[in-house]
Design a protein around this motif. Structure first.
Motif, mmCIF file in Angstrom:
data_model
loop_
_atom_site.group_PDB
_atom_site.id
_atom_site.type_symbol
_atom_site.label_atom_id
_atom_site.label_comp_id
_atom_site.label_asym_id
_atom_site.label_seq_id
_atom_site.Cartn_x
_atom_site.Cartn_y
_atom_site.Cartn_z
ATOM 1 N N ILE A 79 0.545 -1.100 0.277
ATOM 2 C CA ILE A 79 -0.338 0.351 0.161
ATOM 3 C C ILE A 79 0.688 1.642 -0.478
ATOM 4 O O ILE A 79 1.603 1.109 0.861
ATOM 5 C CB ILE A 79 -0.537 0.508 0.954
ATOM 6 N N ARG A 80 0.609 1.937 -0.679
ATOM 7 C CA ARG A 80 1.309 3.454 -1.176
ATOM 8 C C ARG A 80 0.741 5.021 -1.087
ATOM 9 O O ARG A 80 -0.856 4.804 -1.121
ATOM 10 C CB ARG A 80 2.413 3.243 -2.106
ATOM 11 N N ASP A 81 1.750 5.640 -0.010
ATOM 12 C CA ASP A 81 0.294 7.130 -0.135
ATOM 13 C C ASP A 81 0.634 7.617 -2.219
ATOM 14 O O ASP A 81 1.726 6.990 -2.523
ATOM 15 C CB ASP A 81 1.058 8.385 0.292
ATOM 16 N N HIS A 82 0.344 9.015 -1.934
ATOM 17 C CA HIS A 82 0.440 10.201 -3.118
ATOM 18 C C HIS A 82 1.297 10.360 -3.563
ATOM 19 O O HIS A 82 1.821 10.553 -4.337
ATOM 20 C CB HIS A 82 -0.829 10.932 -2.374
ATOM 21 N N ALA A 83 2.125 10.737 -2.398
ATOM 22 C CA ALA A 83 3.222 11.286 -2.269
ATOM 23 C C ALA A 83 4.402 10.215 -3.342
ATOM 24 O O ALA A 83 4.879 10.747 -4.179
ATOM 25 C CB ALA A 83 4.743 11.601 -1.335
ATOM 26 N N GLU A 84 4.418 8.903 -3.264
ATOM 27 C CA GLU A 84 5.035 8.341 -3.098
ATOM 28 C C GLU A 84 5.492 8.185 -4.539
ATOM 29 O O GLU A 84 6.042 8.156 -5.878
ATOM 30 C CB GLU A 84 5.652 6.623 -2.758
ATOM 31 N N ILE A 85 3.234 7.419 -4.840
ATOM 32 C CA ILE A 85 3.471 8.041 -6.061
ATOM 33 C C ILE A 85 3.442 8.968 -7.249
ATOM 34 O O ILE A 85 3.764 8.304 -8.364
ATOM 35 C CB ILE A 85 1.281 7.300 -6.356
ATOM 36 N N SER A 86 3.209 10.046 -6.638
ATOM 37 C CA SER A 86 3.240 11.193 -7.364
ATOM 38 C C SER A 86 5.040 11.295 -7.817
ATOM 39 O O SER A 86 5.291 11.583 -9.174
ATOM 40 C CB SER A 86 2.808 12.640 -6.892
ATOM 41 N N SER A 87 6.013 10.205 -7.595
ATOM 42 C CA SER A 87 7.336 11.176 -7.479
ATOM 43 C C SER A 87 7.470 10.578 -8.402
ATOM 44 O O SER A 87 7.926 10.243 -9.585
ATOM 45 C CB SER A 87 7.851 10.696 -6.272
ATOM 46 N N TRP A 88 7.125 9.123 -8.522
ATOM 47 C CA TRP A 88 7.260 8.524 -10.437
ATOM 48 C C TRP A 88 6.739 8.861 -11.299
ATOM 49 O O TRP A 88 7.969 8.672 -12.462
ATOM 50 C CB TRP A 88 6.309 6.693 -9.911
ATOM 51 N N PHE A 89 6.753 9.996 -11.252
ATOM 52 C CA PHE A 89 6.445 11.187 -12.625
ATOM 53 C C PHE A 89 7.100 12.490 -12.209
ATOM 54 O O PHE A 89 6.885 13.238 -13.236
ATOM 55 C CB PHE A 89 4.318 11.754 -12.260
ATOM 56 N N ALA A 90 7.663 12.231 -11.742
ATOM 57 C CA ALA A 90 8.963 13.554 -11.537
ATOM 58 C C ALA A 90 9.378 13.680 -13.091
ATOM 59 O O ALA A 90 10.218 12.817 -13.866
ATOM 60 C CB ALA A 90 9.829 13.493 -10.607
ATOM 61 N N GLY A 91 9.208 15.499 -13.208
ATOM 62 C CA GLY A 91 9.860 14.911 -14.263
ATOM 63 C C GLY A 91 9.484 15.870 -15.349
ATOM 64 O O GLY A 91 9.999 15.486 -17.114
ATOM 65 N N MET A 92 7.643 15.283 -15.295
ATOM 66 C CA MET A 92 6.885 14.674 -16.887
ATOM 67 C C MET A 92 6.061 16.005 -16.047
ATOM 68 O O MET A 92 5.778 16.806 -15.234
ATOM 69 C CB MET A 92 6.567 13.491 -16.145
ATOM 70 N N GLU A 93 4.963 16.167 -17.358
ATOM 71 C CA GLU A 93 4.049 17.018 -17.318
ATOM 72 C C GLU A 93 2.888 16.527 -17.075
ATOM 73 O O GLU A 93 2.817 15.180 -18.036
ATOM 74 C CB GLU A 93 3.922 17.628 -18.811
ATOM 75 N N LEU A 94 2.404 16.408 -15.405
ATOM 76 C CA LEU A 94 1.159 15.238 -14.975
ATOM 77 C C LEU A 94 0.002 15.885 -15.882
ATOM 78 O O LEU A 94 -0.094 17.180 -16.326
ATOM 79 C CB LEU A 94 0.827 16.073 -13.329
ATOM 80 N N VAL A 95 -1.080 15.329 -16.491
ATOM 81 C CA VAL A 95 -1.983 15.761 -17.306
ATOM 82 C C VAL A 95 -2.603 15.954 -15.983
ATOM 83 O O VAL A 95 -3.023 15.164 -15.132
ATOM 84 C CB VAL A 95 -2.317 14.524 -18.464
ATOM 85 N N GLU A 96 -3.417 17.220 -16.343
ATOM 86 C CA GLU A 96 -5.103 17.199 -15.795
ATOM 87 C C GLU A 96 -5.936 16.377 -15.276
ATOM 88 O O GLU A 96 -5.887 15.312 -16.257
ATOM 89 C CB GLU A 96 -5.977 18.258 -16.199
ATOM 90 N N PRO A 97 -6.292 15.431 -14.293
ATOM 91 C CA PRO A 97 -6.307 16.437 -12.344
ATOM 92 C C PRO A 97 -5.224 16.381 -12.141
ATOM 93 O O PRO A 97 -5.066 16.019 -10.601
ATOM 94 C CB PRO A 97 -7.717 16.104 -12.433
ATOM 95 N N GLY A 98 -3.930 15.646 -12.936
ATOM 96 C CA GLY A 98 -2.902 14.984 -11.544
ATOM 97 C C GLY A 98 -3.245 13.115 -11.562
ATOM 98 O O GLY A 98 -4.041 13.231 -11.940
ATOM 99 N N VAL A 99 -2.371 13.123 -9.983
ATOM 100 C CA VAL A 99 -2.980 11.246 -9.841
ATOM 101 C C VAL A 99 -3.606 11.723 -8.982
ATOM 102 O O VAL A 99 -3.727 13.085 -7.722
ATOM 103 C CB VAL A 99 -1.106 11.617 -8.591
ATOM 104 N N THR A 100 -4.955 11.196 -8.842
ATOM 105 C CA THR A 100 -6.146 11.456 -8.494
ATOM 106 C C THR A 100 -6.681 10.322 -8.140
ATOM 107 O O THR A 100 -5.945 9.167 -8.182
ATOM 108 C CB THR A 100 -7.743 12.391 -9.114
ATOM 109 N N PHE A 101 -8.113 9.814 -6.892
ATOM 110 C CA PHE A 101 -8.924 9.104 -6.678
ATOM 111 C C PHE A 101 -9.246 8.283 -8.445
ATOM 112 O O PHE A 101 -9.419 8.888 -9.098
ATOM 113 C CB PHE A 101 -10.096 8.911 -6.387
ATOM 114 N N LEU A 102 -9.183 7.145 -8.302
ATOM 115 C CA LEU A 102 -9.394 6.475 -9.935
ATOM 116 C C LEU A 102 -10.818 7.058 -10.590
ATOM 117 O O LEU A 102 -10.284 7.120 -11.727
ATOM 118 C CB LEU A 102 -9.346 4.908 -10.124
#
Length: 272
Positions: free
Chosen positions: A222-245
């Protein structure tokens, strides 16, 4: 990352339940065995939302593929694809773009055998039996190189599989190894189970689910928002970002009311 002796296709063992086959069962598929159904039903007894999460994850995958098609992406690498069931990537993509190309990757033998048979007459889709922890093998596999052109943008799908990758296998480095091969304009999609916003009752059920998978010789992290978001570092997140599915570009508002809504994150980002 280089090949490891523990990385590679699984042998078919009908004495042990398979997460891929249990997932197929929860989605209503038929490519599973009694031991998988018993395991899935056991998990569902103490975590009744389990089928909901699988459906939310599958729905997210479909929306991601359609989004990528809208951006002109017509080739996909689907890591940890599982057993192809209704709404799989090549069905969604080729319905709109008949010559869209898809390479599936999974190490579960039933997933591989069924997909191989299903795709036998499809020249633009294939499956490789491999462990996603061995990107060098997968990216350089002859079938990957035949179908996918890494000089052009593609959709890299890592949906619902990193939850089975423990910290000892460095998931951030694993994602980076694949990202390094992406051409500018490519898209990366990731989904993952979470519990940081779940109620105490749901968190207790999550803990019971982790324990059940451990007993079945499957790791569930089980992982949190911060760790999952870090895997996209340096890329351009598509709106609305990392959200609930169900919050990621929903087709209808219905899924936002699902009791499993706070149990999964999904996000998509563009390679600059």
């Amino acid at each position: 990352m280089s090949a490891h002796e523990d990385y590679g296709p699984k042998e078919l063992d009908l004495e042990v339940p398979s997460a891929a086959r249990a997932y197929d069962y929860l989605l209503g598929g038929s490519h599973n065995f009694k031991i998988d159904r018993d395991f899935a039903n056991q998990v569902r007894e103490h975590s009744p939302w389990t089928p909901n999460v699988t459906r939310l994850n599958r729905s997210f995958l479909g929306r991601v593929v359609r989004f990528c098609l809208d951006q002109g992406i017509t080739q996909f690498l689907d890591l940890g694809s599982g057993i192809p069931t209704v709404g799989n990537v090549h069905e969604v993509a080729q319905q709109r773009v008949p010559d869209a190309r898809v390479v599936y990757v999974d190490y579960e033998p039933v997933a591989y055998q069924h997909a191989s048979a299903m795709l036998a007459d499809n020249p633009n889709a294939t499956i490789i039996q491999a462990d996603i922890r061995d990107p060098e093998f997968i990216l350089n596999h002859p079938e990957t190189r035949e179908l996918l052109d890494f000089s052009r943008p593609l959709g890299l799908l890592i949906v619902g599989v990193l939850l089975f990758i423990g910290p000892e296998d460095q998931p951030a480095e694993l994602v980076r190894a694949y990202r390094e091969r992406l051409a500018p304009g490519s898209y990366l999609a990731i989904s993952h189970i979470t519990g940081e916003h779940a109620s105490p009752e749901l968190q207790a059920q999550l803990a019971a689910t982790v324990a059940a998978y451990r007993e079945a010789n499957e790791q569930l992290v089980i992982r949190d928002h911060a760790e999952i978001s870090s895997w996209f570092a340096g890329m351009e997140l598509v709106e609305p970002g990392v959200t609930f599915l169900p919050d990621w570009r929903p087709d209808t508002p219905d899924e936002a009311q699902d009791l499993a809504r706070p149990l999964g994150y999904g996000g998509v980002a563009r390679q600059p």
